[in-house]
Design an enzyme around this catalytic site. Structure first.
Site: not given
Length: 968
Positions: A277, A418, A668
């Site tokens: 990323d 992100k 998560d």
């Protein structure tokens, strides 16, 4: 302009061409299909590869299968009147037929036992003998749930109930007996204690049903991976995410990738996707070096069956590496491989050193073209296939798993979300290129410590009974490089070995961000499959017209179900001449829609949910995975570049109902919560050898910042529409599972009452007041009972979980340390971010460090998170000194009330002791406890000295004052 970055196999890189696209293999669905046994069918009519799936009591050995009590619901049922004397006798336990079948079954079992004793030879039947033991073993379950023994769990539950009762009487006394001369202190303490009790209930009751599990890898192999036959194990796409190679060293990422490529799983079933990323050329070149070294490392691992298969950690083991090794060539090849790895490390280190100084014009590749990712915030999407079907072979000519580098497009003005956005990009890329039915995500510093970890997960995912409802299998996190004392509870043993086992007995553990094997379909916002109820029998005691009228709705539903199955079959038989990028053609092949209007509605619905990629939409409808045969590798690469464009997710359900869920830095917890709300369940798998291992921050400041990030994510979820307090009702989320998610989002708010409660001892010592009145005998009994229940609960919890008392105590200490620092700042930062839109960051500044073992543990890094616990320590120490000196001044009668206040203050100091040790200490310096006690005792003796003042002359008689009268 989109680019396809390829090449680099010769040490250089070009982009913008798709010539190497044929390196991508076509994944063919190899899931086993269990044959349907209809009434009167012969076992001999079934193909031999399915014999292991046929139970022996259904007519093994060529017998005609006995008619089943229920036929297939899709077939027409012929009504027949029931004859109780026949039907009940046919299936009754006391019938003659049942006894004959039982006798036949016993004879077969005795025959199998004799065969095992004779080495697998059947002296009566030479043909089918060796296969019968395999049949018996292959039909066994692949895993087993092991409840905690009743002798351990029942006393634990009883003490929880007793503790609830004692809490009730305790709060009744506290509320009914206020302290009038310290009403404010009493009120604050009661509010804090009520909050602590609620927090304990949220944490305790999800641990009511803890379970363990064990897997049977041998049965998995007998069923899906027989030697000499093509493997029927499902394919797995493995995701590795990284951002900044300067903070996440490329050598660490390389070890993770090497452990993936050497995993003990069929190579054609494994694909590794690395998400960069940060679009760093350092990561790209390091991955190129890794792919070359893997050609030597992978065959070495598989030849000698070594563990772990990350070279850095394998060669660093301080064990006898010759244990269980029988090949004499092992020593020579191990030395050669260690030398090869050291040369590989030097090459990686050279790349890192070169990347420290970025040229003004940016990085250029060896062919002279500029690196597309020079601008981290503005660059095209890039995909590079390092290892594929052609060219992806090791030094011995064996095929290697696929290795794909992917960096999604970044443009200014877009919210890229992100890590969650990067993972969703990998979901789409992998679906287009390989489309494995299962996914595994790992952080770049978590490597395969157990090469059979994927097979462990498949024991649950591919289980015929359990697997269909499982959305993911979570493995516990284990860590390397933590000091023996684990001062700051980095291992999280209490959470992973107590809380997660408790959740596994309800609806499954929460997703913790890494080391988790997912079912791909669960990411697409689908509900868990419903448990099908067996069809009811139809009797012929009603007239035909009544039967038709009553059963009209049911027959209509059967017709719909049949049409859905036909749709899937049509999709599997897509014609090779159909256009790849025509959504209409694909949709017609998938759905078989008759009217043009319904086709348009279906297209819009799928585009709204998944985005405008016909290939990706088609892949979502393949439940068993696999790619489209009609698509060429070059066209798939072009489509993969399209699905990682920065505007692909606009006006779709990505991040809302599909993929990793956006809205929190702890994506998560939110993602797992949404899956559980859809009715899925998860599994907690703890192999004997830890599946994965990673690194954890052992420094105090870094550890607090890690906890700050977790707590901030929980605050964001609490203030969002996905808060478990009000989201997901009416779905498949169980109420005990909901309590655990509420606790996971509410726990940072406990920092407010915790800070207030830790301040109360110092206030009480400085003012001479206390939070409780003078205790009577009955009140003392409730206080004593509560303390006994708290200790008994902890002891019994450690007993059934196997957690040591040192791990439990470190967890209790860090609960206070994190609660009064990181959790408090997370609440403030979350409120500012959500309500005012202000994003606040707390910086970390390194002050010390060296190259000794665990040197990072002693490095002092100042951060604002250290201020609250430091303040609490100082005021409590001052309070202890002031309280003792006040008791000395007022005489022995003041010592009785002082003990309660001192106990309260020492509770705070003892819990903050690791924090104090982190501020002051190294192991080779004066122990912290000596420094603390020295300061404390010096202060007390100083005050005592001032009080006694031995150098002042005092008269023995009474002190007389002048009255102004002349007595003479």
């Amino acid at each position: 302009m989109q680019y396809i970055a390829e090449g680099m196999l010769q040490g250089h890189m070009t982009y913008g061409r798709a010539g190497d696209a044929d390196m991508l293999p076509q994944v063919v669905n190899t899931m086993p299909t269990v044959p349907l046994l209809t009434n009167g069918q012969m076992v001999d009519d079934i193909p031999p590869e399915h014999h292991a799936l046929v139970p022996s009591f259904l007519g093994g050995g060529g017998k005609r299968i006995h008619p089943l009590p229920f036929s297939d619901p899709a077939l027409p049922v012929q009504p027949r009147s029931m004859d109780p004397s026949k039907d009940l006798a046919a299936y009754g336990y006391g019938s003659v037929a049942w006894k004959e079948r039982m006798e036949n079954w016993k004879q077969k079992q005795e025959k199998l036992q004799v065969m095992n004793e004779n080495g697998g030879k059947d002296w009566d039947n030479d043909g089918d003998g060796p296969d019968l033991p395999l049949m018996d073993e292959a039909r066994q379950p692949l895993s087993r749930k092991l409840p905690v023994p009743s002798s351990q769990i029942n006393p634990y539950r009883m003490i929880i109930i007793i503790r609830l009762v004692v809490l009730g009487f305790f709060f009744h006394y506290r509320v009914m007996h206020p302290v009038n001369d310290a009403y404010a202190l009493w009120l604050v303490s009661v509010i804090c204690e009520i909050w602590f009790a609620i927090s304990w209930i949220l944490d305790q009751f999800p641990k009511w049903l803890p379970v363990d599990r064990e897997t049977y890898l041998d049965r998995l192999s007998l069923r899906y991976d027989k030697e000499g036959q093509p493997s029927q194990l499902s394919s797995v796409d493995i995701f590795v995410s990284t951002v900044d190679p300067l903070k996440e060293p490329p050598l660490v990422t390389a070890n993770t990738v090497l452990s993936i490529l050497a995993v003990d799983y069929p190579v054609d079933k494994v694909s590794c996707y690395v998400s960069d990323d940060g679009a760093a050329m350092l990561t790209f070149e390091a991955l190129s070096e890794t792919s070359e070294f893997a050609r030597k490392w992978v065959p070495f691992c598989k030849k000698f069956n070594i563990e772990p298969r990350a070279p850095e950690f394998y060669f660093a083991q301080k064990i006898d590496y010759l244990q269980d090794k029988v090949l004499t060539s092992f020593i020579k090849e191990r030395r050669a491989m260690k030398r090869e790895y050291e040369e590989f490390k030097v090459r990686i280190n050279a790349l890192v050193a070169k990347a420290q100084k970025v040229p003004e014009e940016g990085w250029t590749m060896q062919d002279g073209t500029p690196w597309p990712g020079n601008n981290v915030r503005d660059h095209p999407g890039m995909i590079q296939v390092f290892l594929g079907q052609s060219g992806g072979h090791d030094t011995e000519g064996n095929e290697l798993p696929r290795l794909v580098y992917a960096s999604r497009e970044k443009r200014p003005g877009f919210n890229h979300h992100k890590k969650a956005g990067a993972m969703n990009a990998l979901v789409r890329v992998s679906a287009v290129l390989t489309n494995a039915p299962y996914l595994l995500n790992l952080d770049c510093d978590h490597y395969f410590n157990n090469s059979k970890a994927l097979k462990e997960a498949m024991c649950f995912m591919m289980d015929p009974l359990l697997g269909k409802k499982v959305c993911y299998v979570q493995f516990p996190q284990r860590f390397d490089g933590i000091d023996r004392h684990d001062r700051y509870a980095n291992r999280n043993i209490v959470f992973f070995d107590i809380n997660m086992k408790g959740l596994d007995g309800i609806q499954g553990p929460i997703y913790v961000g890494t080391g988790c094997v997912f079912r791909r379909q669960a990411f697409y916002g689908n509900d868990a499959p419903k448990t099908k109820k067996p069809p009811t029998r139809t009797c012929n005691c009603w007239p035909n017209w009544c039967c038709c009228g009553c059963c009209f709705s049911g027959r209509k539903k059967k017709k719909t179900t049949k049409s859905k199955s036909e749709k899937k079959q049509k999709f599997r038989r897509l014609d090779s001449g159909a256009p790849v990028f025509a959504l209409e053609g694909i949709e017609e092949g998938i759905e078989g829609i008759e009217s043009e209007k319904s086709t348009m509605l279906s297209e819009k619905k799928l585009e709204k949910k998944f985005g405008q990629s016909p290939v990706f939409v088609a892949s979502t409808l393949l439940e068993d995975g696999g790619t489209l045969k009609i698509a060429s590798p070059a066209s798939l690469l072009k489509e993969a570049i399209h699905v990682i464009s920065c505007g692909y997710e606009d006006k779709t359900d990505w991040g809302k109902e599909v993929g990793w869920i956006y809205g929190s830095v702890t994506e998560d917890i939110l993602t797992g919560f949404k899956m559980h709300c859809h009715g899925w369940r998860s599994i907690y798998c703890i192999p004997d050898r830890p599946a994965f291992k990673g690194s954890a921050p052992i420094n105090l400041s870094d550890r607090l910042h890690q906890v700050l990030r977790w707590a901030l994510g929980s605050v964001e979820i609490f203030l969002s529409r996905h808060c478990p307090l009000w989201y997901g009702y009416g779905g498949g989320l169980k109420w005990l599972e909901r309590l655990s998610y509420i606790n996971a989002t509410v726990y940072p708010w406990t920092s407010i009452p915790l800070v207030a409660y830790c301040t109360l001892p110092a206030v009480c010592l400085l003012t001479g007041k206390f939070i409780t009145p003078e205790l009577s005998n009955v009140a003392s009994l409730w206080f004593l009972s509560l303390f006994i229940c708290i200790f008994a609960t902890s002891i019994l919890e450690m007993r059934w979980s196997g957690v040591g008392i040192d791990d439990w105590w470190r967890n209790e200490q860090f609960w206070v340390i994190g609660g009064v620092s990181a959790h408090l700042f997370a609440v403030v930062q979350g409120l500012l971010k959500v309500l005012a839109g202000i994003d606040t960051n707390f910086t970390v500044t390194s002050k010390a460090g060296d190259d000794e073992d665990f040197s990072e543990l002693y490095a002092f890094k100042w951060t604002t998170l250290l201020i609250p616990p430091t303040t609490l320590l100082i005021i409590n120490l001052i309070g202890v000194v002031a309280g003792v000196s006040n008791a000395i001044n007022n005489g022995y009668e003041s010592w009785g009330p002082l003990f309660g206040k001192l106990f309260f203050a020492f509770w705070v100091i003892v819990h903050l002791y690791p924090f104090l040790k982190g501020l002051l200490g190294r192991q080779n310096r004066t122990p912290t406890i000596i420094i603390v006690w020295s300061i404390l005792l010096a202060s007390i003796f100083s005050l005592l000295w001032v009080r006694v003042d031995p150098f002042l002359a005092k008269s023995d008689g009474p002190v007389l004052e002048e009255c102004g009268l002349d007595c003479h």
